[in-house]
Design a protein around this motif. Structure first.
Motif, mmCIF file in Angstrom:
data_model
loop_
_atom_site.group_PDB
_atom_site.id
_atom_site.type_symbol
_atom_site.label_atom_id
_atom_site.label_comp_id
_atom_site.label_asym_id
_atom_site.label_seq_id
_atom_site.Cartn_x
_atom_site.Cartn_y
_atom_site.Cartn_z
ATOM 1 N N MET A 46 3.671 -31.500 9.000
ATOM 2 C CA MET A 46 2.419 -32.012 8.424
ATOM 3 C C MET A 46 2.618 -32.459 6.986
ATOM 4 S SD MET A 46 -1.260 -30.160 8.085
ATOM 5 C CE MET A 46 -0.655 -28.846 7.051
ATOM 6 N N LEU A 47 3.321 -31.669 6.168
ATOM 7 C CA LEU A 47 3.513 -31.974 4.757
ATOM 8 C C LEU A 47 4.978 -31.762 4.407
ATOM 9 C CD1 LEU A 47 2.015 -32.708 2.105
ATOM 10 C CD2 LEU A 47 1.786 -30.255 1.691
ATOM 11 N N GLU A 48 5.604 -32.780 3.768
ATOM 12 C CA GLU A 48 7.026 -32.682 3.470
ATOM 13 C C GLU A 48 7.312 -33.319 2.122
ATOM 14 O OE1 GLU A 48 11.338 -33.940 5.472
ATOM 15 O OE2 GLU A 48 9.436 -34.504 6.426
ATOM 16 N N LEU A 49 8.114 -32.653 1.313
ATOM 17 C CA LEU A 49 8.545 -33.164 0.019
ATOM 18 C C LEU A 49 10.020 -33.521 0.119
ATOM 19 C CD1 LEU A 49 6.982 -30.415 -2.307
ATOM 20 C CD2 LEU A 49 5.865 -32.397 -1.296
ATOM 21 N N LYS A 50 10.373 -34.713 -0.383
ATOM 22 C CA LYS A 50 11.761 -35.159 -0.323
ATOM 23 C C LYS A 50 12.244 -35.532 -1.732
ATOM 24 C CE LYS A 50 12.221 -36.902 4.409
ATOM 25 N NZ LYS A 50 12.583 -38.060 5.245
ATOM 26 N N ASP A 51 13.163 -34.725 -2.245
ATOM 27 C CA ASP A 51 13.808 -34.997 -3.535
ATOM 28 C C ASP A 51 12.789 -35.383 -4.614
ATOM 29 O OD1 ASP A 51 16.367 -34.555 -2.433
ATOM 30 O OD2 ASP A 51 16.398 -36.607 -1.656
ATOM 31 N N LEU A 52 11.731 -34.596 -4.735
ATOM 32 C CA LEU A 52 10.644 -34.900 -5.666
ATOM 33 C C LEU A 52 11.096 -34.659 -7.108
ATOM 34 C CD1 LEU A 52 7.950 -35.897 -4.617
ATOM 35 C CD2 LEU A 52 6.965 -33.673 -5.140
ATOM 36 N N VAL A 53 10.854 -35.648 -7.969
ATOM 37 C CA VAL A 53 11.234 -35.566 -9.388
ATOM 38 C C VAL A 53 10.022 -35.902 -10.242
ATOM 39 C CG1 VAL A 53 12.710 -36.509 -11.213
ATOM 40 C CG2 VAL A 53 13.623 -36.193 -8.906
ATOM 41 N N LYS A 54 9.821 -35.070 -11.282
ATOM 42 C CA LYS A 54 8.752 -35.342 -12.233
ATOM 43 C C LYS A 54 9.241 -34.995 -13.630
ATOM 44 C CE LYS A 54 4.706 -36.311 -13.898
ATOM 45 N NZ LYS A 54 4.221 -37.698 -13.934
ATOM 46 N N LYS A 55 9.123 -35.970 -14.539
ATOM 47 C CA LYS A 55 9.554 -35.765 -15.920
ATOM 48 C C LYS A 55 8.400 -36.085 -16.859
ATOM 49 C CE LYS A 55 14.402 -36.974 -15.008
ATOM 50 N NZ LYS A 55 15.525 -37.856 -15.363
ATOM 51 N N TYR A 56 8.316 -35.342 -17.943
ATOM 52 C CA TYR A 56 7.303 -35.570 -18.978
ATOM 53 C C TYR A 56 8.023 -35.999 -20.252
ATOM 54 C CZ TYR A 56 4.088 -33.112 -15.877
ATOM 55 O OH TYR A 56 3.325 -32.738 -14.807
ATOM 56 N N GLU A 57 7.533 -37.077 -20.859
ATOM 57 C CA GLU A 57 8.129 -37.582 -22.084
ATOM 58 C C GLU A 57 7.053 -37.718 -23.145
ATOM 59 O OE1 GLU A 57 10.330 -41.144 -21.562
ATOM 60 O OE2 GLU A 57 11.481 -40.408 -19.839
ATOM 61 N N ILE A 58 7.256 -37.054 -24.277
ATOM 62 C CA ILE A 58 6.352 -37.138 -25.416
ATOM 63 C C ILE A 58 7.206 -37.521 -26.618
ATOM 64 C CG2 ILE A 58 4.670 -35.959 -26.854
ATOM 65 C CD1 ILE A 58 4.163 -34.048 -24.558
ATOM 66 N N GLY A 59 7.150 -38.782 -27.002
ATOM 67 C CA GLY A 59 8.012 -39.252 -28.078
ATOM 68 C C GLY A 59 9.463 -39.176 -27.641
ATOM 69 N N ASP A 87 12.985 -31.171 -10.339
ATOM 70 C CA ASP A 87 14.290 -31.826 -10.334
ATOM 71 C C ASP A 87 14.849 -31.855 -8.907
ATOM 72 O OD1 ASP A 87 16.673 -32.966 -10.985
ATOM 73 O OD2 ASP A 87 17.451 -31.254 -12.113
ATOM 74 N N GLY A 88 14.368 -32.842 -8.125
ATOM 75 C CA GLY A 88 14.876 -33.021 -6.765
ATOM 76 C C GLY A 88 14.425 -31.940 -5.802
ATOM 77 N N VAL A 89 13.126 -31.632 -5.776
ATOM 78 C CA VAL A 89 12.580 -30.591 -4.895
ATOM 79 C C VAL A 89 12.357 -31.164 -3.497
ATOM 80 C CG1 VAL A 89 10.617 -29.082 -4.461
ATOM 81 C CG2 VAL A 89 11.515 -29.340 -6.790
ATOM 82 N N SER A 90 12.925 -30.508 -2.495
ATOM 83 C CA SER A 90 12.705 -30.880 -1.093
ATOM 84 C C SER A 90 12.149 -29.652 -0.376
ATOM 85 C CB SER A 90 14.010 -31.326 -0.432
ATOM 86 O OG SER A 90 14.503 -32.502 -1.043
#
Length: 551
Positions: free
Chosen positions: A1-14, A22-25
């Motif tokens: 039903m729900l699947e995560l594949k190599d999920l990446v999220k980065k936050y940049e402030i300045g 970092d690549g969550v599956s």
């Protein structure tokens, strides 16, 4: 039903960069209770926000029923959050000024249900969490555990497939925590529940599966899904919509429950609107006034075309229109005497006012002009009595000339002090300056004592004059080549002429002065005649012997 594949999220402030995921599956079953644990900053809440569609991932993919969300539109994300996801927050996020029932109902406003159906559904889920007897209370009348139950009921209201809970027991005591966790555990029997917690003991006691995160990566999974272990339940996607009447009702209720804030907001808004309206009004009024001023400034002031024109600019420069040096040589070395016209003026020229020009002027667009008056120049012979003796009137000394413009124009620029404005050729107007003054020479020409400080208006209104055409004024002396030669009558004939019926009687009908708001002064102080006087004199002159002689 729900699947995560190599999920990446980065936050940049300045220049600062932080990798939250970092690549969550990860894959989830249809019905299970999953606890995501890890230290602060490990990416737990970020992962929950990605699953709930509250934040967007930078790379990888989130699949729902094997469908990628990488290119989901805002409308699809809205539908996903409203119908497939139920949120339970640590700080409850309840609306304090509405009832418990209304807090749960508000989650159903976008579902398209009727008012009655929404109410029945809200009462049903509140009964399920044990709050049926508190539906009309405000959230601030409940305990922390009860408020969290309201939040859970609100999450269940739309019957979502997935419940996301972010530290649901973080703000309540341990006893209440056990009750809330038992309730969530019960819900997980027929739904997928994903809960973030930092309390590993709660995760171990109540969850079916524990996923540990550290530095944005999965470090452990107590019950991973096998290749054939993914559920087959289809998520429910419906169009998100709210009826107009419902939106209006919610808005009205919000205004009604916050009267003071609404009044202050309305007052502040009205000040802003009124201020803008005033500025626009002033700007528009000023613009209109400037336009009016541009249109009317000197709009009624007469444009006079004189027989003789004078070039002021050339006179100011001291350069004649025709340089004398170009015609004559200074100090010529000749034995000749040259003839020249001494009256020559390089700054003057004569306007030739032809019949074609007058016709052109008379055909001007009537909307562009107020009146066109053509005044012919004609020599007049005027006499009046001074001490019972008829004498010639020095017309130059009394500034004898025509009135200009229509009556409306005259009334707009001059104040009538006494009498009336001349209406025909037999009436004259005496114009004084802004101080009601006339020069001493004008007074003496009228035969008044120059030693007087002032003269009553009636003295001028009693004055009478006689004007004569050339045929009456001149007498025929002799003929030259069959043409009559005329001479001026001598002093002995003036009394007879003045008392004859040959002249046209004139009287001063009124006295006028320039008004304060006049566009400009166009009549010099003195005696003014009605323009029709010239026409009358010309008609007489055309029938006279003098006219015949001129021909």
């Amino acid at each position: 039903m729900l699947e995560l594949k190599d999920l990446v999220k980065k936050y940049e402030i300045g220049t600062f960069k932080q990798t939250a995921l970092d690549g969550v599956s990860l894959s989830f079953r249809d019905h299970e209770f999953v606890c995501i644990t890890g230290p602060s900053g490990s990416g737990k809440t970020t992962l929950l926000n990605m699953i709930g569609g509250l934040d967007r991932y930078d790379a990888g993919d989130l699949l729902i029923n094997d469908k990628s969300t990488r290119h989901f539109s805002d409308t699809e994300w809205d539908s996903y959050r409203n119908h497939a996801i139920g949120f339970v927050f640590q700080n409850y996020n309840l609306i304090t000024h509405t009832s418990v029932l209304a807090n749960v109902e508000i989650g159903l406003t976008l579902s398209g249900l009727s008012t009655q159906a929404r109410r029945e559904r809200a009462i049903e889920v509140l009964d399920r969490v044990g709050l049926k007897d508190h539906i009309y209370k405000k959230p601030n009348q409940l305990s922390g555990g009860q408020q969290q139950r309201v939040a859970i009921a609100r999450a269940l209201a739309n019957d979502p497939d997935i419940i996301l809970a972010d530290e649901p027991t973080g703000a309540i005591d341990s006893e209440t925590s056990r009750q809330i966790m038992s309730l969530i555990q019960e819900i997980a029997k027929d739904k997928l529940v994903i809960m973030v917690t930092h309390d590993e003991s709660i995760a171990e006691k109540y969850s079916d599966r524990i996923v540990a995160l550290r530095d944005g990566k999965i470090v452990s999974d107590t019950n991973p899904i096998e290749a054939n272990g993914v559920g087959t339940t289809k998520l429910k996607f419906k169009k998100t919509a709210m009826a107009f009447a419902q939106a209006l009702k919610l808005s009205f209720n919000n205004l009604r429950t916050k009267k003071f804030r609404t009044a202050i907001t309305a007052f502040a808004g009205s000040i802003g609107i009124i201020g803008i309206a005033l500025v626009l009004s002033l700007a528009n009024g000023l613009s209109n006034e400037i336009d009016r001023l541009e249109r009317t400034t000197l709009a009624e002031f007469p444009i006079q075309v004189e027989p003789t024109a004078f070039d002021l600019d050339a006179a100011r420069r001291g350069t004649p229109l025709e340089r004398v040096d170009d015609v004559w040589d200074k100090f010529p070395d000749t034995e000749e005497v040259y003839v020249y016209e001494p009256t020559f003026s390089p700054f003057q020229h004569t306007n030739i006012l032809t019949e074609d020009y007058l016709n052109h002027v008379n055909k001007l667009d009537p909307s562009l002009v107020n009146e066109i008056t053509v005044i012919d120049s004609m020599e007049m012979h005027m006499m009046h009595e001074v001490d019972a003796t008829p004498i010639m009137l020095n017309q130059a000394r009394v500034n004898f000339g025509p009135m200009l413009g229509q009556t409306d124009f005259f009334e707009a620029n001059y104040d009538l002090l006494t009498g009336s404005i001349p209406q025909d050729h037999t009436e004259l107007l005496l114009v004084v300056d802004e101080y009601n003054r006339l020069t001493l020479s004008i007074m003496q020409t009228f035969g008044l004592n120059g030693s007087l400080d002032s003269v009553p208006f009636d003295t001028f209104l009693d004055k009478s004059f006689q004007v004569f055409d050339h045929d009456s004024f001149y007498i025929r002396d002799f003929d030259v080549d069959d043409k009559p030669i005329f001479s001026v009558p001598n002093e002995s004939n003036r009394a007879t002429l003045f008392n004859s019926d040959d002249g046209i009687g004139l009287t001063i009908s009124g006295i006028a002065r320039l008004s304060d708001d006049a566009l400009g002064s166009f009549l010099s102080p003195g005696l003014k005649y009605h323009p029709s006087l010239v026409d009358t004199m010309r008609e007489k002159a055309q029938e006279s012997l003098y006219a015949e002689a001129q021909l």
